[in-house]
Design a protein around this motif. Structure first.
Motif, PDB file in Angstrom:
ATOM      1  N   LEU A   1       0.826  -1.206   0.000  1.00 42.96           N
ATOM      2  CA  LEU A   1       0.000   0.000   0.000  1.00 42.96           C
ATOM      3  C   LEU A   1       0.860   1.257   0.000  1.00 42.96           C
ATOM      4  CD1 LEU A   1      -2.746  -1.116   2.533  1.00 42.96           C
ATOM      5  CD2 LEU A   1      -2.995  -0.824   0.079  1.00 42.96           C
ATOM      6  N   GLY A   2       1.930   1.237   0.778  1.00 40.98           N
ATOM      7  CA  GLY A   2       2.791   2.416   0.843  1.00 40.98           C
ATOM      8  C   GLY A   2       3.438   2.727  -0.482  1.00 40.98           C
ATOM      9  N   TYR A   3       4.017   1.697  -1.110  1.00 43.93           N
ATOM     10  CA  TYR A   3       4.688   1.926  -2.392  1.00 43.93           C
ATOM     11  C   TYR A   3       3.686   2.249  -3.497  1.00 43.93           C
ATOM     12  CZ  TYR A   3       9.273   0.575  -0.642  1.00 43.93           C
ATOM     13  OH  TYR A   3      10.457   0.540   0.037  1.00 43.93           O
ATOM     14  N   SER A   4       2.485   1.639  -3.418  1.00 45.97           N
ATOM     15  CA  SER A   4       1.479   1.970  -4.445  1.00 45.97           C
ATOM     16  C   SER A   4       1.055   3.427  -4.331  1.00 45.97           C
ATOM     17  CB  SER A   4       0.270   1.045  -4.319  1.00 45.97           C
ATOM     18  OG  SER A   4      -0.403   1.265  -3.098  1.00 45.97           O
ATOM     19  N   GLU A   5       0.988   3.963  -3.119  1.00 45.40           N
ATOM     20  CA  GLU A   5       0.669   5.383  -2.939  1.00 45.40           C
ATOM     21  C   GLU A   5       1.757   6.268  -3.542  1.00 45.40           C
ATOM     22  OE1 GLU A   5      -1.945   6.918  -1.751  1.00 45.40           O
ATOM     23  OE2 GLU A   5      -3.087   5.114  -1.213  1.00 45.40           O
ATOM     24  N   ILE A   6       3.022   5.906  -3.307  1.00 50.21           N
ATOM     25  CA  ILE A   6       4.123   6.693  -3.866  1.00 50.21           C
ATOM     26  C   ILE A   6       4.102   6.639  -5.390  1.00 50.21           C
ATOM     27  CG2 ILE A   6       6.648   6.803  -4.078  1.00 50.21           C
ATOM     28  CD1 ILE A   6       6.823   5.896  -1.195  1.00 50.21           C
ATOM     29  N   LEU A   7       3.935   5.418  -5.928  1.00 53.43           N
ATOM     30  CA  LEU A   7       3.892   5.275  -7.382  1.00 53.43           C
ATOM     31  C   LEU A   7       2.691   6.003  -7.971  1.00 53.43           C
ATOM     32  CD1 LEU A   7       4.870   1.496  -7.706  1.00 53.43           C
ATOM     33  CD2 LEU A   7       6.300   3.483  -8.242  1.00 53.43           C
ATOM     34  N   LEU A   8       1.565   5.996  -7.227  1.00 50.34           N
ATOM     35  CA  LEU A   8       0.371   6.675  -7.709  1.00 50.34           C
ATOM     36  C   LEU A   8       0.592   8.186  -7.763  1.00 50.34           C
ATOM     37  CD1 LEU A   8      -2.565   6.326  -8.601  1.00 50.34           C
ATOM     38  CD2 LEU A   8      -3.246   6.432  -6.210  1.00 50.34           C
ATOM     39  N   GLU A   9       1.255   8.739  -6.754  1.00 51.95           N
ATOM     40  CA  GLU A   9       1.568  10.168  -6.764  1.00 51.95           C
ATOM     41  C   GLU A   9       2.486  10.523  -7.933  1.00 51.95           C
ATOM     42  OE1 GLU A   9       3.147  11.457  -3.079  1.00 51.95           O
ATOM     43  OE2 GLU A   9       1.316  11.065  -1.935  1.00 51.95           O
ATOM     44  N   ASP A  10       3.511   9.677  -8.127  1.00 48.10           N
ATOM     45  CA  ASP A  10       4.424   9.925  -9.239  1.00 48.10           C
ATOM     46  C   ASP A  10       3.704   9.849 -10.574  1.00 48.10           C
ATOM     47  OD1 ASP A  10       6.407  10.221  -7.392  1.00 48.10           O
ATOM     48  OD2 ASP A  10       7.208   8.184  -7.622  1.00 48.10           O
ATOM     49  N   ALA A  11       2.823   8.845 -10.704  1.00 50.65           N
ATOM     50  CA  ALA A  11       2.086   8.687 -11.970  1.00 50.65           C
ATOM     51  C   ALA A  11       1.166   9.873 -12.216  1.00 50.65           C
ATOM     52  CB  ALA A  11       1.290   7.383 -11.943  1.00 50.65           C
TER      53      ALA A  11
ATOM     54  N   LEU B   1       1.650  12.931 -11.144  1.00 49.13           N
ATOM     55  CA  LEU B   1       2.477  14.087 -11.502  1.00 49.13           C
ATOM     56  C   LEU B   1       2.948  13.997 -12.954  1.00 49.13           C
ATOM     57  CD1 LEU B   1       4.631  14.469  -8.261  1.00 49.13           C
ATOM     58  CD2 LEU B   1       2.797  15.971  -9.055  1.00 49.13           C
ATOM     59  N   ASP B   2       3.236  12.769 -13.408  1.00 44.40           N
ATOM     60  CA  ASP B   2       3.736  12.586 -14.775  1.00 44.40           C
ATOM     61  C   ASP B   2       2.619  12.423 -15.791  1.00 44.40           C
ATOM     62  OD1 ASP B   2       6.229  12.717 -13.661  1.00 44.40           O
ATOM     63  OD2 ASP B   2       6.535  10.534 -13.602  1.00 44.40           O
ATOM     64  N   GLY B   3       1.376  12.303 -15.317  1.00 39.59           N
ATOM     65  CA  GLY B   3       0.246  12.179 -16.234  1.00 39.59           C
ATOM     66  C   GLY B   3       0.151  10.824 -16.910  1.00 39.59           C
ATOM     67  N   ARG B   4       0.570   9.774 -16.250  1.00 39.88           N
ATOM     68  CA  ARG B   4       0.504   8.432 -16.847  1.00 39.88           C
ATOM     69  C   ARG B   4      -0.852   7.812 -16.487  1.00 39.88           C
ATOM     70  NH1 ARG B   4       5.697   8.391 -14.487  1.00 39.88           N
ATOM     71  NH2 ARG B   4       5.046   6.901 -12.885  1.00 39.88           N
TER      72      ARG B   4
END
Length: 637
Positions: free
Chosen positions: A247-257, A259-262
């Motif tokens: 859950l923690g890493y998915s939240e980080i990846l979700l924020e990054d995605a 920001l990058d518009g993926r």
């Protein structure tokens, strides 16, 4: 059969109620009644024979007959004076001795056929009175005195001869027959009593064997339940540790995605996060159910503002209701005030019911109403969740609050769920002295009512006191200090590769994170860096105190469940050291232990899985404590 029924009714009528309660006394009184009912009938042929055989029967035959038929008045006296039973029994034995010795004295002396009846006096005395010392002394005394008087009269005037001994054959036969019938009757009754007592003893032994089997089965069940609880606790910890990382890493990846518009990755990551949260909630529910069944679920009571609690529930549940295009209304009663309860468990129970209402209602109405009612046993809080959903049949309501119970397989297939929510909510309410009631009609909706006393009693003791008693190792141990310093340097060196991408460290506040899970430390490190802090992480709780002394962090995030020295040990050591006592400490846990954390000296608790929102909320609370006039408040997420 009819005669036996009549005899039993007569026995019950003659039996005084005051003597019918105790089993042994009742048996003795029954023996007394039977012997006094039939004794005169059995002995009656003797005075009748003597009346006709004796040329001069007056007055000795009449005296003998009076003493024999004088046993019947004892039955009336027993009815009138039941508390004088012992005295009446003694008088009856004396009357029997007199009858036997009087008849023997007048007809044959020591050769009298009636003297055999004297053997019955001790037998009947013990049957009437039992074998206590009073009865023994009485029986022995009346035998000695009776025979002494009998012999004394013989010495004084010898034995009279009213009928020659050789003409006493018929009297002897009648006497032998009567005494044997009497002994037979009493012995038969006594043997039935002994048999019934033997059956009772056997029944008691059978019950004792059954009790032993039940006790053994109970102990086996308790051991199995303990093993199950321990297994669930361990497995839930093992499951939640990787889930928190997911859950923690998915939240980080979700924020990054984001920001990058993926866009495609955002949808996939949202599904991963939702599935992980669903699995985590299910694991939490299973663990809570297990703790309640094992009696290990503790209440952390606090004064809860009911209006504020409803606001929090409203903010959380309203989006769920809107998801299925439902309307959501909140109706508040007057003067809701506050309630003394476990806020977390109450919020969980209410939210479970609202979540179910939102799930099983589409294009309908959901109403949350809260009232406070004064009753004879004190004030009660009633929280009602009503919906216009699919409803529940009367048959399905019977097992609605059982573990893993759902209305039916079709509903489970359409709406999903594990069937734990309602069972857990009911158990949580009962733990707080309340209960959940349901009224529902299939196709028309459901109405759940939570009733709780305004002042919930503490049903289980919070184990806070044991936390304070435990301490860290001595801090002046040189080997320990070297290990602590080396660990701190190792962790800081591990972070040095990231410093090229960070602002100047002198302008960044340090945050100490203590957790035995290295994956979690890496996740926390990334989250804190994003928030503009310098994280100092360690997976060795023994080094936490020395690191805190050395780097003086702005705050400490401390995991609770760690091998060896757990978070409570570290917290106690930090708060007992004057160099670190003022540093704010936030406990990190997979369990909701806010009240326990505050009581032990923590500034708040952050629930796993850790995410940016929880970190921001915790640090916002930390900044509030640094105002010129600090107001210490707890943050619970």
């Amino acid at each position: 059969m009819a005669a036996l029924l009549v005899f039993q009714r007569l026995m019950n009528w003659l039996m005084p109620e005051a003597l019918a309660g105790e089993l042994h006394t009742r048996k003795r009184v029954q023996m007394f009644i039977i012997s006094h009912l039939f004794g005169p009938f059995i002995a009656a042929p003797i005075p009748i024979f003597l009346w006709f055989a004796d040329p001069h029967p007056f007055p000795h035959v009449l005296i003998l007959a009076a003493s024999i038929f004088g046993f019947w008045p004892f039955l009336a006296l027993l009815r009138l004076f039941p508390r004088a039973y012992t005295q009446l029994a003694m008088l009856s034995v004396l009357n029997l001795s007199f009858s036997v010795l009087w008849g023997s004295y007048n007809y044959g002396g020591t050769s009298s056929p009636f003297l055999m009846w004297f053997v019955l006096t001790p037998l009947l005395a013990f049957m009437y009175l039992g074998s206590n010392w009073t009865a023994r002394i009485f029986v022995f005394s009346q035998i000695v005195l009776g025979l002494g008087a009998f012999y004394g009269f013989y010495l004084a005037a010898s034995f009279p001869v009213h009928i020659p001994v050789e003409e006493m054959v018929v009297a002897g036969v009648l006497s032998a027959l009567g005494s044997n019938i009497y002994v037979f009757m009493m012995a038969a009754y006594y043997s039935s009593v002994v048999d019934s007592q033997s059956e009772l003893i056997k029944e008691i032994e059978r019950h004792q064997d059954t009790l032993k089997m039940l006790t053994d089965a109970k102990e086996d069940a308790e051991r199995a339940n303990g093993a199950k609880s321990e297994f669930l606790a361990k497995m839930s910890h093992e499951l939640r540790t990787p889930l928190n990382a997911v859950l923690g890493y998915s939240e980080i990846l979700l924020e990054d995605a984001e920001l990058d518009g993926r866009g495609e990755q955002i949808a996939d990551l949202q599904k991963i996060s939702a599935a992980g949260k669903h699995l985590l909630a299910m694991v939490n529910d299973i663990l809570d159910i297990s703790k309640i069944e094992a009696g290990k679920m503790a209440l952390y009571l606090e004064t809860v503002d009911v209006d504020k609690l409803i606001d929090e529930v409203d903010a959380t549940a309203r989006p769920l209701a809107f998801k299925n295009t439902n309307t959501f209304n909140v109706v508040r009663g007057n003067d809701l005030g506050s309630i003394r309860a476990d806020a977390t468990k109450l919020r969980q129970a209410v939210f479970n019911l609202l979540s179910n209402a939102a799930k099983f209602t589409q294009n309908g109405h959901i109403t949350l109403s809260v009232t406070r009612a004064a009753q004879a046993d004190g004030d009660w809080l009633e929280i009602t969740i009503a919906d216009t959903g699919i409803g529940i049949s009367a048959e399905q309501q019977k097992a609605l609050f059982s573990n893993f119970s759902q209305a039916n397989s079709k509903i489970a297939a359409v709406y999903g769920g594990t069937g734990l929510g309602l069972s857990l909510s009911q158990n949580l309410c009962r733990l707080m002295g309340g209960e959940i009631h349901i009224s529902s009609e299939l196709g028309k909706g459901s109405r759940f009512v939570i009733r709780l006393p305004v002042k919930v009693e503490q049903l289980s003791e919070s184990p806070v006191a044991s936390v304070v008693a435990r301490r860290m190792p001595k801090q002046d141990d040189e080997e320990f200090l070297r290990d602590a310093e080396g660990d701190a340097q190792e962790r800081q060196t591990g972070m040095s590769g990231m410093t090229g991408h960070l602002p100047n460290h002198d302008k960044r506040e340090r945050m100490l994170v203590v957790d035995d899970d290295r994956n979690f430390l890496e996740l926390a490190e990334r989250l804190l860096v994003k928030e503009g802090y310098t994280p100092i992480c360690t997976d060795a709780p023994q080094s936490a105190l020395q690191i805190a002394r050395t780097v003086r962090p702005a705050a400490i995030f401390l995991d609770i469940l760690m091998p060896g020295f757990d978070g409570w040990d570290v917290l106690a050591a930090l708060k007992s050291d004057p160099n670190t006592a003022s540093i704010p400490v936030f406990m990190i846990s997979i369990l909701s232990e806010r009240s326990k954390a505050l009581a032990a000296g923590a500034d708040g608790i952050v629930m796993k899985p850790l995410d940016a929102a929880k970190v921001k909320a915790a640090l916002a609370g930390l900044k509030a404590t640094r105002n010129p006039k600090p107001v210490r408040r707890a943050v619970n997420h």
